[in-house]
Design a protein around this motif. Structure first.
Motif, PDB file in Angstrom:
ATOM      1  N   SER A 256       0.819  -1.204   0.000  1.00 12.65           N
ATOM      2  CA  SER A 256       0.000   0.000   0.000  1.00 12.65           C
ATOM      3  C   SER A 256       0.859   1.262   0.000  1.00 12.65           C
ATOM      4  O   SER A 256       0.613   2.189  -0.770  1.00 12.65           O
ATOM      5  CB  SER A 256      -0.932  -0.003   1.214  1.00 12.65           C
ATOM      6  OG  SER A 256      -1.711   1.168   1.260  1.00 12.65           O
ATOM      7  N   ARG A 257       1.879   1.276   0.867  1.00  5.75           N
ATOM      8  CA  ARG A 257       2.682   2.507   0.976  1.00  5.75           C
ATOM      9  C   ARG A 257       3.518   2.771  -0.267  1.00  5.75           C
ATOM     10  O   ARG A 257       3.840   3.921  -0.571  1.00  5.75           O
ATOM     11  CB  ARG A 257       3.600   2.438   2.206  1.00  5.75           C
ATOM     12  CG  ARG A 257       4.252   3.801   2.494  1.00  5.75           C
ATOM     13  CD  ARG A 257       3.180   4.844   2.802  1.00  5.75           C
ATOM     14  NE  ARG A 257       3.642   6.228   2.678  1.00  5.75           N
ATOM     15  CZ  ARG A 257       3.520   6.977   1.606  1.00  5.75           C
ATOM     16  NH1 ARG A 257       2.990   6.494   0.493  1.00  5.75           N
ATOM     17  NH2 ARG A 257       3.909   8.237   1.606  1.00  5.75           N
ATOM     18  N   GLY A 262       4.616   5.267  -4.261  1.00  9.69           N
ATOM     19  CA  GLY A 262       4.270   6.022  -3.066  1.00  9.69           C
ATOM     20  C   GLY A 262       3.437   7.255  -3.339  1.00  9.69           C
ATOM     21  O   GLY A 262       3.204   8.060  -2.434  1.00  9.69           O
ATOM     22  N   GLN A 263       2.966   7.394  -4.577  1.00  2.56           N
ATOM     23  CA  GLN A 263       2.246   8.596  -4.982  1.00  2.56           C
ATOM     24  C   GLN A 263       0.758   8.291  -5.172  1.00  2.56           C
ATOM     25  O   GLN A 263       0.237   8.318  -6.284  1.00  2.56           O
ATOM     26  CB  GLN A 263       2.846   9.152  -6.274  1.00  2.56           C
ATOM     27  CG  GLN A 263       4.311   9.514  -6.138  1.00  2.56           C
ATOM     28  CD  GLN A 263       4.987   9.737  -7.470  1.00  2.56           C
ATOM     29  OE1 GLN A 263       5.528  10.802  -7.745  1.00  2.56           O
ATOM     30  NE2 GLN A 263       4.962   8.733  -8.310  1.00  2.56           N
ATOM     31  N   ALA A 268      -1.021   3.732   2.601  1.00  2.00           N
ATOM     32  CA  ALA A 268      -0.944   3.575   4.065  1.00  2.00           C
ATOM     33  C   ALA A 268       0.148   4.513   4.584  1.00  2.00           C
ATOM     34  O   ALA A 268       1.268   4.095   4.835  1.00  2.00           O
ATOM     35  CB  ALA A 268      -0.630   2.130   4.418  1.00  2.00           C
ATOM     36  N   LYS A 269      -0.179   5.770   4.759  1.00  3.97           N
ATOM     37  CA  LYS A 269       0.858   6.752   5.087  1.00  3.97           C
ATOM     38  C   LYS A 269       1.254   6.727   6.556  1.00  3.97           C
ATOM     39  O   LYS A 269       2.392   6.963   6.904  1.00  3.97           O
ATOM     40  CB  LYS A 269       0.393   8.144   4.664  1.00  3.97           C
ATOM     41  CG  LYS A 269       0.225   8.278   3.146  1.00  3.97           C
ATOM     42  CD  LYS A 269      -0.017   9.709   2.735  1.00  3.97           C
ATOM     43  CE  LYS A 269      -0.103   9.814   1.220  1.00  3.97           C
ATOM     44  NZ  LYS A 269      -1.326   9.236   0.678  1.00  3.97           N
ATOM     45  N   ARG A 270       0.283   6.473   7.448  1.00  3.15           N
ATOM     46  CA  ARG A 270       0.590   6.418   8.889  1.00  3.15           C
ATOM     47  C   ARG A 270       0.286   4.994   9.370  1.00  3.15           C
ATOM     48  O   ARG A 270      -0.871   4.599   9.469  1.00  3.15           O
ATOM     49  CB  ARG A 270      -0.252   7.438   9.647  1.00  3.15           C
ATOM     50  CG  ARG A 270       0.128   8.893   9.322  1.00  3.15           C
ATOM     51  CD  ARG A 270      -0.748   9.873  10.069  1.00  3.15           C
ATOM     52  NE  ARG A 270      -2.146   9.729   9.681  1.00  3.15           N
ATOM     53  CZ  ARG A 270      -3.174   9.852  10.520  1.00  3.15           C
ATOM     54  NH1 ARG A 270      -2.963  10.074  11.807  1.00  3.15           N
ATOM     55  NH2 ARG A 270      -4.415   9.733  10.090  1.00  3.15           N
ATOM     56  N   ILE A 271       1.328   4.252   9.649  1.00  2.00           N
ATOM     57  CA  ILE A 271       1.179   2.855  10.062  1.00  2.00           C
ATOM     58  C   ILE A 271       1.180   2.808  11.584  1.00  2.00           C
ATOM     59  O   ILE A 271       2.189   3.068  12.237  1.00  2.00           O
ATOM     60  CB  ILE A 271       2.301   1.996   9.451  1.00  2.00           C
ATOM     61  CG1 ILE A 271       2.237   2.099   7.925  1.00  2.00           C
ATOM     62  CG2 ILE A 271       2.172   0.547   9.905  1.00  2.00           C
ATOM     63  CD1 ILE A 271       3.372   1.415   7.202  1.00  2.00           C
ATOM     64  N   ILE A 272       0.011   2.499  12.142  1.00  2.00           N
ATOM     65  CA  ILE A 272      -0.219   2.558  13.580  1.00  2.00           C
ATOM     66  C   ILE A 272      -0.286   1.123  14.108  1.00  2.00           C
ATOM     67  O   ILE A 272      -1.197   0.368  13.752  1.00  2.00           O
ATOM     68  CB  ILE A 272      -1.527   3.321  13.871  1.00  2.00           C
ATOM     69  CG1 ILE A 272      -1.448   4.751  13.292  1.00  2.00           C
ATOM     70  CG2 ILE A 272      -1.831   3.339  15.352  1.00  2.00           C
ATOM     71  CD1 ILE A 272      -2.764   5.490  13.275  1.00  2.00           C
ATOM     72  N   VAL A 273       0.665   0.743  14.944  1.00  2.00           N
ATOM     73  CA  VAL A 273       0.813  -0.649  15.356  1.00  2.00           C
ATOM     74  C   VAL A 273       0.725  -0.768  16.880  1.00  2.00           C
ATOM     75  O   VAL A 273       1.333   0.024  17.617  1.00  2.00           O
ATOM     76  CB  VAL A 273       2.164  -1.226  14.871  1.00  2.00           C
ATOM     77  CG1 VAL A 273       2.218  -2.729  15.110  1.00  2.00           C
ATOM     78  CG2 VAL A 273       2.371  -0.922  13.381  1.00  2.00           C
ATOM     79  N   GLY A 365       5.368  10.165  -1.552  1.00  3.36           N
ATOM     80  CA  GLY A 365       6.491   9.367  -2.008  1.00  3.36           C
ATOM     81  C   GLY A 365       6.577   8.129  -1.133  1.00  3.36           C
ATOM     82  O   GLY A 365       5.787   7.949  -0.197  1.00  3.36           O
ATOM     83  N   PRO A 366       7.548   7.242  -1.368  1.00  6.47           N
ATOM     84  CA  PRO A 366       7.610   5.949  -0.666  1.00  6.47           C
ATOM     85  C   PRO A 366       8.171   6.062   0.746  1.00  6.47           C
ATOM     86  O   PRO A 366       9.202   5.485   1.086  1.00  6.47           O
ATOM     87  CB  PRO A 366       8.517   5.116  -1.573  1.00  6.47           C
ATOM     88  CG  PRO A 366       9.435   6.122  -2.194  1.00  6.47           C
ATOM     89  CD  PRO A 366       8.603   7.358  -2.397  1.00  6.47           C
ATOM     90  N   VAL A 367       7.470   6.826   1.590  1.00  4.83           N
ATOM     91  CA  VAL A 367       7.915   7.077   2.960  1.00  4.83           C
ATOM     92  C   VAL A 367       6.836   6.604   3.924  1.00  4.83           C
ATOM     93  O   VAL A 367       5.714   7.121   3.919  1.00  4.83           O
ATOM     94  CB  VAL A 367       8.204   8.573   3.192  1.00  4.83           C
ATOM     95  CG1 VAL A 367       8.660   8.805   4.636  1.00  4.83           C
ATOM     96  CG2 VAL A 367       9.254   9.076   2.206  1.00  4.83           C
ATOM     97  N   ALA A 368       7.161   5.628   4.764  1.00  5.13           N
ATOM     98  CA  ALA A 368       6.222   5.103   5.748  1.00  5.13           C
ATOM     99  C   ALA A 368       6.537   5.695   7.116  1.00  5.13           C
ATOM    100  O   ALA A 368       7.694   5.748   7.532  1.00  5.13           O
ATOM    101  CB  ALA A 368       6.304   3.580   5.808  1.00  5.13           C
TER     102      ALA A 368
END
Length: 459
Positions: A256-257, A262-263, A268-273, A365-368
């Motif tokens: 997803s990210r 990444g555009q 999934a920009k904010r991965i909350i674990v 962009g491809p930043v998680a």
């Protein structure tokens, strides 16, 4: 100033186009208005025949059309071909379902005492499509296909870095048999948009793009009492709880990210674990992000291509840099490679403070960005702590948690144990600063129609 088609993998300018003059814009708007008067009177069968022909052209020429998208905006060739094929699917969906979606709706409570009451959906007229470069075919077709099937006509103001895609879409509709003024591409700069929205012959506008652009278009359309549909930015949460299918959640988070390099607004920009699994999840996430192959988007082995523009990659690099300076921890990536092209490596940030850009800005962009939480309450609070509300993806096997996420996440879409997907069958759109209105499904075709109330009483 010329409109340029530039290869983001090499920086080479492939082709340039001169923007339309004011006289040429006027000619196209008038052609759209003239065509609408005739097109609105066509039957669904005639529209269906042409839309199915457009689908056939897209399917037959998916490889060549996909190559143009890769050349102009850098997505991997395989994903570009798949995008064109998806457009064909969208054309078929509306060709087969438009008549049913727009059928008269009887108001049963009023069918008495000699009365007949119903709602009839009628087309509005020429609409202006202001579309982005990231899904240069799909973003256009998911509005154009339902619009044309509803009896509207369209003028496309596409992103200036994908002019060849924009012209190719117009060509598809022309070869499918649609009238010349049914769908027209306007090769123009953003400075011409305001006057077009103000033109009384334009009856509605839709924009997919940035929040500032959405605000301007909404204000201009509102001042002229014209409806709009806005699909703007997103900072979508991807929540993973201890009961989730761990490996599937990790794989999907990466997919997803990094979708579309990444555009994508619904990455999934904010991965909350949850903290019970956060350490191992983060380790696996970093491992998989580092394993992705970055390179030539035409190479079938490439998983991450370049970002679309030099400005785009500079913005992503700046957001990451400022986030690290604010105290975020860089787990991998973050360093632009040497050489030509708009490349940026898959990057993971963690321990992100509240004032960091990664916390509130959309990073395209491809930043998680990875966050740890200790409870469902904290996960929901963090998910909603954003000006955006486009989509969300939550991963849990617990029915109670599932219901809370569905009920309490402030977003236009919630996907449970699944990646967010834009598909013809389901509505697509956001809440809060992510925009309003819906695309796709029956909602998308009804957005730009006049829901005319008709009440007939026996004499």
């Amino acid at each position: 100033m010329a409109i340029a088609s530039t290869n983001p993998a090499t920086g080479e300018t492939v082709k340039t186009f001169e923007p339309l003059t004011d006289e040429q814009i006027e000619e196209k708007i008038q052609r759209a208005a003239d065509t609408f008067r005739q097109w609105r009177r066509t039957g669904f069968e005639e529209r269906k025949e042409k839309m199915l022909r457009a689908a056939e052209i897209l399917e037959d020429e998916a490889e060549e059309l996909g190559r143009i998208a890769t050349l102009e905006m850098g997505k991997t060739y395989a994903s570009a071909v798949a995008e064109v094929q998806k457009c064909a699917r969208g054309c078929r969906f509306y060709a087969e379902n438009a008549e049913r979606f727009l059928a008269d709706e009887r108001i049963e409570d009023l069918q008495q005492d000699g009365a007949t009451a119903y709602v009839r959906y009628e087309p509005l007229g020429p609409t202006l499509e202001i579309m982005p470069w990231n899904f240069p075919y799909w973003q256009v077709f998911r509005h154009a296909a339902p619009g044309l099937m509803a009896g509207n006509v369209a003028l496309l103001k596409h992103a200036s870095n994908v002019p060849q895609v924009a012209l190719a879409i117009e060509d598809v509709f022309l070869r499918a048999g649609f009238p010349e003024g049914a769908f027209q591409t306007l090769l123009i700069g953003s400075d011409k948009v305001k006057a077009i929205i103000e033109d009384e012959r334009i009856r509605a506008a839709t924009l997919t793009g940035s929040e500032p652009a959405g605000r301007m278009v909404a204000a201009q359309a509102g001042e002229n009492i014209k409806p709009t549909v806005l699909e703007l930015g997103g900072s979508d949460p991807f929540i993973v709880m201890p009961s989730a299918d761990f490996e599937k959640a990790v794989e999907t988070a990466v997919a997803s990210r990094t979708l579309n390099n990444g555009q994508s607004c619904v990455n999934a920009k904010r991965i909350i674990v949850h903290e019970e699994i956060a350490d191992e999840f983060t380790r696996r996430l970093v491992e998989k992000m580092e394993a992705l192959k970055v390179g030539d988007p035409m190479d079938e082995a490439t998983e991450i291509g370049p970002l679309s523009t030099p400005d785009g990659v500079e913005e992503v690099a700046d957001q990451v840099r400022r986030s690290v300076e604010a105290g975020a921890k860089l787990l991998t990536g973050g360093e632009r490679p040497e050489g030509p092209g708009n490349f940026y490596p898959p990057t993971v940030l963690a321990e992100i403070p509240e004032d960091a850009p990664a916390r509130y800005e959309e990073i395209f962009g491809p930043v998680a960005s990875v966050y740890r939480v200790s409870s469902v309450d904290e996960a929901i609070e963090l998910a909603n702590d954003s000006p955006f509300g486009l989509s969300s993806s939550v991963w849990t096997a617990d029915e109670g948690e599932r219901e809370r996420f569905v009920e309490e996440i402030e977003a236009g879409m919630v996907y449970v144990n699944k990646m967010t997907e834009s598909t013809p069958e389901v509505p697509f759109g956001g809440a809060k600063n992510s925009g309003y209105g819906r695309e796709l499904s029956r909602f998308g075709i009804q957005e730009f129609t006049n829901a005319k109330m008709v009440w007939v009483q026996d004499a």
